[in-house]
Write an enzyme that holds these catalytic residues in place. Structure first.
Site, PDB file in Angstrom:
ATOM      1  N   VAL A 125       0.843  -1.196   0.000  1.00  0.00           N
ATOM      2  CA  VAL A 125       0.000   0.000   0.000  1.00  0.00           C
ATOM      3  C   VAL A 125       0.878   1.246   0.000  1.00  0.00           C
ATOM      4  CG1 VAL A 125      -1.818   1.277   1.188  1.00  0.00           C
ATOM      5  CG2 VAL A 125      -1.814  -1.233   1.221  1.00  0.00           C
ATOM      6  N   LYS A 126       0.657   2.106  -0.984  1.00  0.00           N
ATOM      7  CA  LYS A 126       1.458   3.312  -1.159  1.00  0.00           C
ATOM      8  C   LYS A 126       0.763   4.484  -0.465  1.00  0.00           C
ATOM      9  CE  LYS A 126       4.114   5.160  -5.069  1.00  0.00           C
ATOM     10  NZ  LYS A 126       4.157   5.169  -6.551  1.00  0.00           N
ATOM     11  N   ILE A 127       1.476   5.109   0.471  1.00  0.00           N
ATOM     12  CA  ILE A 127       0.914   6.147   1.339  1.00  0.00           C
ATOM     13  C   ILE A 127       1.766   7.414   1.248  1.00  0.00           C
ATOM     14  CG2 ILE A 127       0.341   6.752   3.718  1.00  0.00           C
ATOM     15  CD1 ILE A 127      -1.347   4.472   3.025  1.00  0.00           C
TER      16      ILE A 127
END
Length: 218
Positions: free
Chosen positions: A86-88
């Site tokens: 997951v890219k945050i």
């Protein structure tokens, strides 16, 4: 050093995978839009399609900028496929979301990193990867590779397990510099990776070998 392909184009991903040197894929909303992928259902399916092509990690980016939204999206993305990371974004709520997701065993990639301080906070929150943007720093007359070196040195000194994923890579020279700086991963389009194959002495040497072969064998 690992290579990730920075694209949402399935044909390019298949071509890169066929080379046998690609370790994963990174994507973002801009790359999805470039491929004409619209609507949540289509985007989620596209992530699964990418995971079914490559063997390694696939970064899927949230679009929410609030803590609750990032948690909701992050859990949904992580549930799509075991390869999803997951890219945050590296904002206050993003750091909180990374801390929460990592506590649940969900891997994260902290993106839009432009300082060693941002990378440190992301690592302390439990990010799997941090993504310093080399090319965008170069665009404003800052040395993007210097930042890569700073973060690598910091993580090594403090024995942090977070990997340095050099992003916004725009040239073959950028890749070589990433190797020199000790980055764990470089993510870029396919063209700079193919550029690693190019050298005039390789071309002239192959030409000479073939010429000599044909002189002897007709």
């Amino acid at each position: 050093m690992k290579f990730f392909l920075d694209t949402a184009n399935l044909d390019q991903i298949r071509e890169a995978q066929s080379l046998g040197v690609i370790d994963g894929v990174t994507t973002n909303p801009s790359l999805m839009a470039k491929e004409g992928i619209k609507g949540e259902a289509s985007i989620l399916k596209h992530y699964i399609d990418i995971c079914n092509i490559v063997d390694g990690d696939v970064s899927a980016e949230v679009i929410s900028t609030d803590y609750e939204g990032m948690i909701r999206e992050g859990e949904k993305l992580a549930a799509l496929h075991p390869q999803i990371v997951v890219k945050i974004p590296v904002i206050k709520d993003g750091i909180k979301a990374i801390k929460y997701l990592s506590s649940k065993g969900i891997r994260t990639n902290c993106t839009l990193v432009f300082t060693a301080g941002q990378a440190l906070l992301a690592a302390k929150a439990g990010a799997t990867y941090v993504s310093p943007f080399v090319g965008r720093l170069d665009d404003i007359s800052h040395d993007g590779m210097e930042l890569i070196g700073q973060i690598v040195d910091m993580f090594n000194y403090y024995e942090m397990g977070t990997q340095v994923l050099a992003a916004s890579i725009r040239s073959t020279l950028h890749i070589i510099k990433c190797i020199e700086m000790g980055a764990d991963v470089a993510t870029c389009p396919l063209e700079p990776i193919l550029g690693l194959l190019k050298h005039p002495l390789t071309d002239s040497g192959l030409k000479k070998f073939l010429e000599d072969y044909h002189k002897v064998n007709g």
